[in-house]
Motif scaffolding. Structure first.
Motif, PDB file in Angstrom:
ATOM      1  N   PHE A  95      13.095  41.348 -24.635  1.00 33.73           N
ATOM      2  CA  PHE A  95      12.472  40.114 -25.113  1.00 33.73           C
ATOM      3  C   PHE A  95      11.143  39.862 -24.419  1.00 33.73           C
ATOM      4  CE2 PHE A  95      16.635  38.952 -26.849  1.00 33.73           C
ATOM      5  CZ  PHE A  95      16.234  38.445 -28.067  1.00 33.73           C
ATOM      6  N   GLN A  96      11.075  40.171 -23.132  1.00 42.55           N
ATOM      7  CA  GLN A  96       9.835  39.973 -22.390  1.00 42.55           C
ATOM      8  C   GLN A  96       8.732  40.902 -22.906  1.00 42.55           C
ATOM      9  OE1 GLN A  96      10.182  40.737 -18.212  1.00 42.55           O
ATOM     10  NE2 GLN A  96       8.316  39.617 -17.717  1.00 42.55           N
ATOM     11  N   ARG A  97       9.074  42.154 -23.163  1.00 37.42           N
ATOM     12  CA  ARG A  97       8.088  43.094 -23.712  1.00 37.42           C
ATOM     13  C   ARG A  97       7.617  42.645 -25.092  1.00 37.42           C
ATOM     14  NH1 ARG A  97      11.802  46.673 -21.698  1.00 37.42           N
ATOM     15  NH2 ARG A  97      12.596  47.119 -23.792  1.00 37.42           N
ATOM     16  N   GLY A  98       8.544  42.159 -25.902  1.00 37.56           N
ATOM     17  CA  GLY A  98       8.177  41.677 -27.224  1.00 37.56           C
ATOM     18  C   GLY A  98       7.269  40.466 -27.153  1.00 37.56           C
ATOM     19  N   TYR A  99       7.572  39.560 -26.218  1.00 37.09           N
ATOM     20  CA  TYR A  99       6.731  38.370 -26.057  1.00 37.09           C
ATOM     21  C   TYR A  99       5.314  38.751 -25.632  1.00 37.09           C
ATOM     22  CZ  TYR A  99       4.599  34.317 -23.906  1.00 37.09           C
ATOM     23  OH  TYR A  99       3.718  33.331 -23.563  1.00 37.09           O
ATOM     24  N   TYR A 100       5.193  39.619 -24.635  1.00 35.22           N
ATOM     25  CA  TYR A 100       3.865  40.016 -24.158  1.00 35.22           C
ATOM     26  C   TYR A 100       3.090  40.782 -25.225  1.00 35.22           C
ATOM     27  CZ  TYR A 100       4.847  38.414 -19.465  1.00 35.22           C
ATOM     28  OH  TYR A 100       5.129  37.633 -18.393  1.00 35.22           O
ATOM     29  N   ARG A 101       3.802  41.598 -26.000  1.00 37.39           N
ATOM     30  CA  ARG A 101       3.133  42.336 -27.069  1.00 37.39           C
ATOM     31  C   ARG A 101       2.597  41.378 -28.128  1.00 37.39           C
ATOM     32  NH1 ARG A 101       5.886  47.126 -30.626  1.00 37.39           N
ATOM     33  NH2 ARG A 101       4.019  47.704 -31.736  1.00 37.39           N
ATOM     34  N   TYR A 102       3.412  40.399 -28.523  1.00 37.72           N
ATOM     35  CA  TYR A 102       2.986  39.398 -29.507  1.00 37.72           C
ATOM     36  C   TYR A 102       1.839  38.557 -28.960  1.00 37.72           C
ATOM     37  CZ  TYR A 102       3.133  35.258 -32.441  1.00 37.72           C
ATOM     38  OH  TYR A 102       2.786  34.230 -33.259  1.00 37.72           O
ATOM     39  N   TYR A 103       1.959  38.111 -27.720  1.00 38.39           N
ATOM     40  CA  TYR A 103       0.940  37.267 -27.110  1.00 38.39           C
ATOM     41  C   TYR A 103      -0.397  37.981 -27.038  1.00 38.39           C
ATOM     42  CZ  TYR A 103      -1.392  34.256 -23.755  1.00 38.39           C
ATOM     43  OH  TYR A 103      -2.296  33.429 -23.135  1.00 38.39           O
ATOM     44  N   ASN A 104      -0.393  39.232 -26.603  1.00 38.78           N
ATOM     45  CA  ASN A 104      -1.646  39.973 -26.475  1.00 38.78           C
ATOM     46  C   ASN A 104      -2.234  40.361 -27.819  1.00 38.78           C
ATOM     47  OD1 ASN A 104      -1.843  39.897 -23.670  1.00 38.78           O
ATOM     48  ND2 ASN A 104      -0.427  41.617 -23.470  1.00 38.78           N
ATOM     49  N   LYS A 105      -1.426  40.464 -28.866  1.00 37.39           N
ATOM     50  CA  LYS A 105      -1.933  40.860 -30.174  1.00 37.39           C
ATOM     51  C   LYS A 105      -2.464  39.681 -30.979  1.00 37.39           C
ATOM     52  CE  LYS A 105      -0.800  43.664 -34.152  1.00 37.39           C
ATOM     53  NZ  LYS A 105       0.195  44.523 -34.779  1.00 37.39           N
ATOM     54  N   TYR A 106      -1.829  38.511 -30.871  1.00 41.09           N
ATOM     55  CA  TYR A 106      -2.201  37.398 -31.733  1.00 41.09           C
ATOM     56  C   TYR A 106      -2.773  36.177 -31.015  1.00 41.09           C
ATOM     57  CZ  TYR A 106       0.332  39.900 -35.336  1.00 41.09           C
ATOM     58  OH  TYR A 106       0.748  40.849 -36.210  1.00 41.09           O
ATOM     59  N   VAL A 107      -2.403  35.940 -29.776  1.00 40.44           N
ATOM     60  CA  VAL A 107      -2.820  34.710 -29.097  1.00 40.44           C
ATOM     61  C   VAL A 107      -3.962  34.974 -28.119  1.00 40.44           C
ATOM     62  CG1 VAL A 107      -2.035  32.803 -27.675  1.00 40.44           C
ATOM     63  CG2 VAL A 107      -0.499  33.767 -29.384  1.00 40.44           C
ATOM     64  N   ASN A 108      -3.859  35.977 -27.328  1.00 37.93           N
ATOM     65  CA  ASN A 108      -4.837  36.260 -26.277  1.00 37.93           C
ATOM     66  C   ASN A 108      -5.937  37.183 -26.809  1.00 37.93           C
ATOM     67  OD1 ASN A 108      -5.987  36.260 -23.768  1.00 37.93           O
ATOM     68  ND2 ASN A 108      -4.657  37.866 -22.958  1.00 37.93           N
ATOM     69  N   VAL A 109      -6.727  36.703 -27.762  1.00 38.95           N
ATOM     70  CA  VAL A 109      -7.804  37.492 -28.355  1.00 38.95           C
ATOM     71  C   VAL A 109      -9.099  36.702 -28.288  1.00 38.95           C
ATOM     72  CG1 VAL A 109      -6.314  38.822 -29.876  1.00 38.95           C
ATOM     73  CG2 VAL A 109      -7.196  36.649 -30.650  1.00 38.95           C
ATOM     74  N   LYS A 110     -10.233  37.381 -28.477  1.00 38.12           N
ATOM     75  CA  LYS A 110     -11.528  36.696 -28.406  1.00 38.12           C
ATOM     76  C   LYS A 110     -11.707  35.716 -29.550  1.00 38.12           C
ATOM     77  CE  LYS A 110     -14.160  40.188 -25.945  1.00 38.12           C
ATOM     78  NZ  LYS A 110     -15.269  41.137 -26.011  1.00 38.12           N
ATOM     79  N   LYS A 111     -11.495  36.188 -30.769  1.00 39.95           N
ATOM     80  CA  LYS A 111     -11.654  35.322 -31.942  1.00 39.95           C
ATOM     81  C   LYS A 111     -10.286  35.064 -32.533  1.00 39.95           C
ATOM     82  CE  LYS A 111     -16.294  36.441 -33.392  1.00 39.95           C
ATOM     83  NZ  LYS A 111     -17.129  36.841 -34.532  1.00 39.95           N
ATOM     84  N   GLY A 112      -9.562  34.154 -31.948  1.00 39.22           N
ATOM     85  CA  GLY A 112      -8.223  33.842 -32.416  1.00 39.22           C
ATOM     86  C   GLY A 112      -8.249  32.845 -33.557  1.00 39.22           C
ATOM     87  N   GLY A 113      -7.190  32.823 -34.290  1.00 33.29           N
ATOM     88  CA  GLY A 113      -7.047  31.880 -35.391  1.00 33.29           C
ATOM     89  C   GLY A 113      -5.685  31.210 -35.305  1.00 33.29           C
ATOM     90  N   VAL A 114      -5.261  30.715 -36.433  1.00 38.72           N
ATOM     91  CA  VAL A 114      -3.973  30.035 -36.472  1.00 38.72           C
ATOM     92  C   VAL A 114      -2.837  30.990 -36.817  1.00 38.72           C
ATOM     93  CG1 VAL A 114      -4.989  27.812 -37.048  1.00 38.72           C
ATOM     94  CG2 VAL A 114      -4.316  29.356 -38.867  1.00 38.72           C
ATOM     95  N   ALA A 115      -3.127  32.262 -36.979  1.00 37.88           N
ATOM     96  CA  ALA A 115      -2.111  33.223 -37.403  1.00 37.88           C
ATOM     97  C   ALA A 115      -0.972  33.321 -36.392  1.00 37.88           C
ATOM     98  CB  ALA A 115      -2.742  34.589 -37.615  1.00 37.88           C
ATOM     99  N   GLY A 116      -1.278  33.387 -35.110  1.00 38.98           N
ATOM    100  CA  GLY A 116      -0.238  33.533 -34.098  1.00 38.98           C
ATOM    101  C   GLY A 116       0.710  32.359 -34.060  1.00 38.98           C
ATOM    102  N   ILE A 117       0.161  31.161 -34.091  1.00 40.57           N
ATOM    103  CA  ILE A 117       0.995  29.961 -34.040  1.00 40.57           C
ATOM    104  C   ILE A 117       1.741  29.770 -35.355  1.00 40.57           C
ATOM    105  CG2 ILE A 117       0.962  27.480 -33.646  1.00 40.57           C
ATOM    106  CD1 ILE A 117       0.210  29.161 -31.201  1.00 40.57           C
ATOM    107  N   SER A 118       1.092  30.053 -36.473  1.00 44.46           N
ATOM    108  CA  SER A 118       1.742  29.843 -37.772  1.00 44.46           C
ATOM    109  C   SER A 118       2.918  30.787 -37.972  1.00 44.46           C
ATOM    110  CB  SER A 118       0.736  29.985 -38.905  1.00 44.46           C
ATOM    111  OG  SER A 118       0.223  31.286 -38.942  1.00 44.46           O
ATOM    112  N   MET A 119       2.846  32.007 -37.447  1.00 45.34           N
ATOM    113  CA  MET A 119       3.988  32.921 -37.555  1.00 45.34           C
ATOM    114  C   MET A 119       5.176  32.409 -36.759  1.00 45.34           C
ATOM    115  SD  MET A 119       2.643  36.811 -37.709  1.00 45.34           S
ATOM    116  CE  MET A 119       1.320  36.744 -36.535  1.00 45.34           C
ATOM    117  N   VAL A 120       4.925  31.839 -35.590  1.00 43.93           N
ATOM    118  CA  VAL A 120       6.018  31.280 -34.792  1.00 43.93           C
ATOM    119  C   VAL A 120       6.635  30.095 -35.521  1.00 43.93           C
ATOM    120  CG1 VAL A 120       6.568  30.095 -32.640  1.00 43.93           C
ATOM    121  CG2 VAL A 120       5.089  32.088 -32.606  1.00 43.93           C
ATOM    122  N   LEU A 121       5.820  29.230 -36.091  1.00 44.62           N
ATOM    123  CA  LEU A 121       6.343  28.085 -36.822  1.00 44.62           C
ATOM    124  C   LEU A 121       7.109  28.513 -38.065  1.00 44.62           C
ATOM    125  CD1 LEU A 121       3.379  25.581 -36.505  1.00 44.62           C
ATOM    126  CD2 LEU A 121       5.572  25.522 -35.319  1.00 44.62           C
ATOM    127  N   ALA A 122       6.622  29.511 -38.778  1.00 48.06           N
ATOM    128  CA  ALA A 122       7.329  29.999 -39.964  1.00 48.06           C
ATOM    129  C   ALA A 122       8.680  30.598 -39.578  1.00 48.06           C
ATOM    130  CB  ALA A 122       6.480  31.032 -40.690  1.00 48.06           C
TER     131      ALA A 122
END
Length: 88
Positions: free
Chosen positions: A38-65
């Motif tokens: 679970f920790q590896r999955g969280y860090y992989r998701y965080y680094n791919k969708y949340v911790n980026v230079k030009k982030g959007g609402v995609a990371g948060i919207s996937m969690v909410l969905a």
């Protein structure tokens, strides 16, 4: 020449169908192993969708969905009874 990767270190998408059962049996199903997965999955998701230079609402919207779908499946039994109830 391609190097041979041991079955234990292969990713799920690289495992052939015949090797799937032995690959699953090699996984670590202890509480520590599951927490690590679970920790590896969280860090992989965080680094791919949340911790980026030009982030959007995609990371948060996937969690909410995922949260909405999870709650729908959790409450499906009660929702099904509401749907079948007649009001007159």
């Amino acid at each position: 020449m391609a190097s041979v990767v041991p079955l234990k270190e292969k990713k799920l998408l690289d495992v052939k169908l015949g090797e799937l059962t032995s690959w699953i049996l090699m996984r670590d199903f202890t509480p520590k192993g599951i927490a690590g997965a679970f920790q590896r999955g969280y860090y992989r998701y965080y680094n791919k969708y949340v911790n980026v230079k030009k982030g959007g609402v995609a990371g948060i919207s996937m969690v909410l969905a995922a949260y909405v779908v999870f709650n729908y499946f959790r409450c499906y039994k009660e929702l099904k009874h509401e749907r079948l109830r007649k009001y007159h």
